[in-house]
Design a protein around this motif. Structure first.
Motif, PDB file in Angstrom:
ATOM      1  N   LEU A 152       6.605  40.260  -3.795  1.00  0.00           N
ATOM      2  CA  LEU A 152       7.125  41.462  -4.461  1.00  0.00           C
ATOM      3  C   LEU A 152       6.476  41.643  -5.827  1.00  0.00           C
ATOM      4  O   LEU A 152       6.091  42.754  -6.210  1.00  0.00           O
ATOM      5  CB  LEU A 152       8.642  41.351  -4.600  1.00  0.00           C
ATOM      6  N   GLY A 153       6.353  40.529  -6.563  1.00  0.00           N
ATOM      7  CA  GLY A 153       5.681  40.606  -7.858  1.00  0.00           C
ATOM      8  C   GLY A 153       4.225  41.008  -7.726  1.00  0.00           C
ATOM      9  O   GLY A 153       3.683  41.740  -8.578  1.00  0.00           O
ATOM     10  N   THR A 154       3.575  40.566  -6.655  1.00  0.00           N
ATOM     11  CA  THR A 154       2.182  40.966  -6.419  1.00  0.00           C
ATOM     12  C   THR A 154       2.071  42.476  -6.222  1.00  0.00           C
ATOM     13  O   THR A 154       1.182  43.137  -6.797  1.00  0.00           O
ATOM     14  CB  THR A 154       1.631  40.237  -5.176  1.00  0.00           C
ATOM     15  N   ILE A 155       2.970  43.021  -5.400  1.00  0.00           N
ATOM     16  CA  ILE A 155       2.933  44.462  -5.138  1.00  0.00           C
ATOM     17  C   ILE A 155       3.216  45.255  -6.413  1.00  0.00           C
ATOM     18  O   ILE A 155       2.511  46.230  -6.736  1.00  0.00           O
ATOM     19  CB  ILE A 155       3.953  44.822  -4.039  1.00  0.00           C
ATOM     20  N   ILE A 156       4.226  44.823  -7.169  1.00  0.00           N
ATOM     21  CA  ILE A 156       4.548  45.530  -8.414  1.00  0.00           C
ATOM     22  C   ILE A 156       3.391  45.433  -9.401  1.00  0.00           C
ATOM     23  O   ILE A 156       3.051  46.401 -10.101  1.00  0.00           O
ATOM     24  CB  ILE A 156       5.845  44.953  -9.025  1.00  0.00           C
ATOM     25  N   MET A 174      -0.630  38.021 -10.470  1.00  0.00           N
ATOM     26  CA  MET A 174      -1.096  36.647 -10.322  1.00  0.00           C
ATOM     27  C   MET A 174      -0.003  35.627 -10.665  1.00  0.00           C
ATOM     28  O   MET A 174       0.192  34.645  -9.936  1.00  0.00           O
ATOM     29  CB  MET A 174      -2.319  36.414 -11.211  1.00  0.00           C
ATOM     30  N   TYR A 175       0.717  35.838 -11.745  1.00  0.00           N
ATOM     31  CA  TYR A 175       1.718  34.861 -12.172  1.00  0.00           C
ATOM     32  C   TYR A 175       2.910  34.804 -11.215  1.00  0.00           C
ATOM     33  O   TYR A 175       3.416  33.717 -10.914  1.00  0.00           O
ATOM     34  CB  TYR A 175       2.198  35.165 -13.594  1.00  0.00           C
ATOM     35  N   THR A 176       3.354  35.948 -10.750  1.00  0.00           N
ATOM     36  CA  THR A 176       4.487  35.933  -9.813  1.00  0.00           C
ATOM     37  C   THR A 176       4.083  35.314  -8.472  1.00  0.00           C
ATOM     38  O   THR A 176       4.868  34.577  -7.866  1.00  0.00           O
ATOM     39  CB  THR A 176       5.013  37.359  -9.589  1.00  0.00           C
TER      40      THR A 176
END
Length: 258
Positions: free
Chosen positions: A164-168, A203-205
């Motif tokens: 989800l973090g990648t998509i956001i 990247m971080y998520t």
């Protein structure tokens, strides 16, 4: 001689069961040390400051909560292993069958003891025939497993949070492109900053989700292995000491059909 052999076997089993909790503590200690190094060199602070969605922080909090749950379950399984060893020591004694005659009241409290008590109650209600403990063993397996499935759920959740973090992050990164004007240097510089922020979020998520999911999987793999060992010990204990004694009490010849 037999007493020495029994004591040595019991000591070996004790060490094997204590290793369950010890392995978890070693693994968690290494994880804490790695986290300290990352914090010492400012990488954790950089991740938190760069992730504007705070998804990586949510992943970290969820991972800590899961570690506490795994520790609680590991302690519970270690205690059940001690109960199984105590039951085996009592029932393997020359007069161990007398404990079953008293509804297994002399056995230590635990899920394995509850299973033995259920077998005693089944034998009392059963007039004759062999004692089939298949359904009771399924119940014991479910009770020993308890909430171990929480680990698989959290591992999958951490992975999905990372995605989800990648998509956001990619949405944040690609949003300025639609209104990008190559002739406007100020807007170009601002857009490059937003794209950099979006890439950092992605990247971080993703990294936090992957690492958290892997570490949770490892912990609950060790927990599931310990649970399986306790269940196997309970099966061997009941098949070699409990059901034969109960069938003799019912007057059922060994090897006769149920």
């Amino acid at each position: 001689m037999n007493a020495k052999v029994g004591a040595a076997a019991s000591a070996g089993t004790d060490a094997a069961e204590r290793s369950v909790l010890l392995l978890w503590m070693i693994f968690t200690g290494l994880s804490v040390f790695a986290a300290f190094l990352l914090w010492r060199y400012g990488l954790i602070r950089l991740m938190v400051n760069s992730d504007r969605t705070y998804i990586s922080s949510v992943i970290a909090v969820l991972y800590i909560v899961t570690c506490m749950h795994c520790f609680w379950r590991t302690r519970a399984i270690a205690r059940e292993g001690e109960v199984a060893r105590g039951c085996r020591a009592i029932l393997a004694a020359p007069d161990g069958a007398k404990v079953l005659a008293s509804d297994a009241r002399g056995l230590p409290r635990g899920l394995v003891t509850d299973h033995i008590k259920s077998l005693v109650q089944k034998a009392d209600a059963q007039a004759k025939g062999r004692i089939d403990q298949t359904l009771l063993l399924r119940t014991l397996a479910d009770r020993l497993r308890g909430s171990n499935g929480f680990g698989a759920f959290v591992s999958d959740t951490l992975m999905k949070l990372g995605l989800l973090g990648t998509i956001i992050g990619f949405i944040i990164m690609l949003a300025p492109i639609a209104s990008l004007d190559a002739a406007d240097k100020v807007a170009m510089k601002s857009s490059m900053g937003l794209m950099s922020d979006g890439m950092a979020v992605a990247m971080y998520t993703t990294l936090a989700g992957l690492i958290g999911s892997i570490l949770v999987r490892i912990q609950y793999y060790m927990l599931d292995s310990a649970t399986q060992r306790v269940f196997s010990d309970a099966v061997v204990l009941t098949e070699t000491h409990v059901t034969p004694a109960l069938e003799r009490r019912l007057g059922t010849p060994l090897g006769s059909p149920p």
